[in-house]
Design a protein around this motif. Structure first.
Motif, PDB file in Angstrom:
ATOM      1  N   GLY A  24      50.041  45.907  50.528  1.00 54.92           N
ATOM      2  CA  GLY A  24      51.212  46.668  50.111  1.00 54.92           C
ATOM      3  C   GLY A  24      52.208  45.843  49.326  1.00 54.92           C
ATOM      4  O   GLY A  24      52.875  46.342  48.411  1.00 54.92           O
ATOM      5  N   VAL A  25      52.309  44.559  49.655  1.00 56.98           N
ATOM      6  CA  VAL A  25      53.231  43.665  48.949  1.00 56.98           C
ATOM      7  C   VAL A  25      52.729  43.405  47.529  1.00 56.98           C
ATOM      8  O   VAL A  25      53.481  43.498  46.551  1.00 56.98           O
ATOM      9  N   PHE A  29      54.503  44.582  43.893  1.00 52.05           N
ATOM     10  CA  PHE A  29      54.858  43.674  42.808  1.00 52.05           C
ATOM     11  C   PHE A  29      54.165  44.083  41.508  1.00 52.05           C
ATOM     12  O   PHE A  29      54.721  43.944  40.419  1.00 52.05           O
ATOM     13  N   GLU A  30      52.947  44.584  41.618  1.00 56.81           N
ATOM     14  CA  GLU A  30      52.207  44.984  40.425  1.00 56.81           C
ATOM     15  C   GLU A  30      52.605  46.371  39.923  1.00 56.81           C
ATOM     16  O   GLU A  30      52.061  46.847  38.935  1.00 56.81           O
ATOM     17  N   GLY A  31      53.560  47.005  40.606  1.00 61.24           N
ATOM     18  CA  GLY A  31      54.071  48.288  40.140  1.00 61.24           C
ATOM     19  C   GLY A  31      53.260  49.490  40.547  1.00 61.24           C
ATOM     20  O   GLY A  31      53.441  50.583  39.995  1.00 61.24           O
ATOM     21  N   GLU A  67      46.088  38.195  39.860  1.00 54.79           N
ATOM     22  CA  GLU A  67      45.137  38.230  38.749  1.00 54.79           C
ATOM     23  C   GLU A  67      45.695  38.990  37.543  1.00 54.79           C
ATOM     24  O   GLU A  67      45.191  38.875  36.438  1.00 54.79           O
ATOM     25  N   LYS A  68      46.748  39.769  37.761  1.00 49.09           N
ATOM     26  CA  LYS A  68      47.355  40.526  36.661  1.00 49.09           C
ATOM     27  C   LYS A  68      48.498  39.781  35.987  1.00 49.09           C
ATOM     28  O   LYS A  68      49.093  40.284  35.037  1.00 49.09           O
ATOM     29  N   GLY A  69      48.834  38.599  36.505  1.00 44.72           N
ATOM     30  CA  GLY A  69      49.906  37.832  35.873  1.00 44.72           C
ATOM     31  C   GLY A  69      50.952  37.397  36.871  1.00 44.72           C
ATOM     32  O   GLY A  69      50.761  37.467  38.084  1.00 44.72           O
ATOM     33  N   LEU A 211      58.243  47.725  48.969  1.00 48.69           N
ATOM     34  CA  LEU A 211      56.999  47.432  49.673  1.00 48.69           C
ATOM     35  C   LEU A 211      56.451  48.708  50.313  1.00 48.69           C
ATOM     36  O   LEU A 211      56.394  49.747  49.663  1.00 48.69           O
ATOM     37  N   ASP A 212      56.063  48.665  51.588  1.00 53.77           N
ATOM     38  CA  ASP A 212      55.601  49.868  52.282  1.00 53.77           C
ATOM     39  C   ASP A 212      56.272  49.915  53.653  1.00 53.77           C
ATOM     40  O   ASP A 212      56.978  48.990  54.050  1.00 53.77           O
TER      41      ASP A 212
END
Length: 347
Positions: A24-25, A29-31, A67-69, A211-212
């Motif tokens: 969830g974190v 962060f990845e939107g 992995e996405k930045g 977050l969740d």
């Protein structure tokens, strides 16, 4: 074999710790807002462990490489508050707090395996309980009251849509002190129940969930005064939230309900509390006051952006309000350490 993402490779070269974060974190962060908000995890595994919370604090303070930045902290104030939460609740030492405060990473006591993420029924005993619903909290309270009729239940609810900040901590502590002094309830006879709105409820209010729900409830549960943390529960879309909360109040039957003075539903919640025989404790928020004028002995509230989760995300909390509240919270932390010592989560 795929090549490592350049941002992740840069993190490794800089010596930043590689840790396992809850899904969830990372998703937040990845939107990604469409992930499942799974409260069954609370029943299966309890809550996120001290290691996982330490990792969440690290991520929010210095950012996340995936992995996405690279995803940086939302603002300087948001980053600093994450570090303060970690220090106040003994997930960071004073030295580690200072390191995070200047944007550098900490090491050690961070999760590497999935089992490190959870503090469940078979893990170390951790004070306070976390349950998925107010109904389950009510059953726990019922059992405690049966054994000790002198126990008084204090209920505090809200969105808690961020890492708990100095305003949250001071509100809880001040409310407990008021009940102790004005209502003559011994601290040992208090049961503080805190509810956290679910992702669904937060979206219904028009906000993006932080977050969740499991993450937010876990963060709340480690505050030193909280005995039981539960979720608000969802209500059918289109149904008035008022009907939902009438049922919850009648189920839990708190002796005291803490309400913020500027809550737009203050009168409605006060009437609901009095209907079940409870009493409202008013939270006046942590504000800064100054003299009305030269040679004027009276004080007035200074109108600045006060501490709130949304203001910390935006980095717009007024400097006087920020420094005043955190100075107060630092003092409470120091006194608590002298009285009770530091909670050692990682022994």
């Amino acid at each position: 074999m795929t090549d490592t993402h350049p941002e992740l490779q840069a993190a490794r070269e800089r010596g930043l710790p590689e840790v396992l974060l809850p899904d969830g974190v990372v998703n937040w962060f990845e939107g990604q807002d469409s992930y499942i908000d799974d409260l069954s995890l609370l029943r299966l595994a309890g809550r996120y462990s001290p290691m996982a919370v330490r990792a969440i604090v690290l991520a929010c303070a210095v950012g996340v490489h995936t992995e996405k930045g690279f995803f940086p902290p939302l603002s300087r104030q948001f980053s600093w508050n994450a570090a303060f939460y970690g220090y106040f609740n003994d997930f960071l030492t004073w030295e580690e707090f200072q390191i995070l405060s200047v944007g550098k990473a900490i090491h050690g006591h961070l999760p590497k395996e999935s089992q490190d993420l959870w503090a469940g029924p078979f893990g170390r005993r951790i004070p306070g309980r976390v349950v998925p619903t107010i109904e389950e909290a009510a059953l726990m309270v019922q059992g405690i009251r049966r054994e000790n009729p002198s126990k008084k239940v204090i209920f505090k609810h809200g969105k808690w849509n961020g890492i708990p900040h100095a305003g949250h901590m001071l509100a809880l502590r001040n409310s407990i002190s008021l009940i102790n002094l004005d209502e003559e309830v011994d601290h040992d006879d208090m049961i503080l129940v805190v509810s956290c709105d679910t992702n669904f409820a937060i979206r219904e209010f028009g906000y993006r969930p932080f977050l969740d729900t499991v993450s937010r409830m876990s963060l709340i549960s480690y505050l030193p005064w909280v005995d039981i943390t539960c979720s608000s529960g969802d209500f059918p879309r289109g149904e008035p939230a008022r009907l939902h909360w009438v049922h919850k109040y009648r189920t839990l039957r708190p002796d005291f309900v803490v309400l913020e003075i500027d809550d737009p539903l203050f009168d409605e919640k006060k009437a609901r509390t009095e209907e079940i025989g409870g009493k409202v404790i008013v939270d006046y928020r942590e504000s800064v006051y100054g003299p009305r004028g030269l040679n004027d002995p009276t004080m007035e509230r200074l109108h600045q952006n006060e501490i709130s989760s949304s203001n910390l995300v935006a980095g717009t909390v007024g400097e006087w309000c920020l420094s005043n509240a955190y100075a107060h919270a630092f003092t409470i932390k120091q006194i608590r350490e002298e009285m009770y010592g530091i909670r050692n989560w990682f022994s």
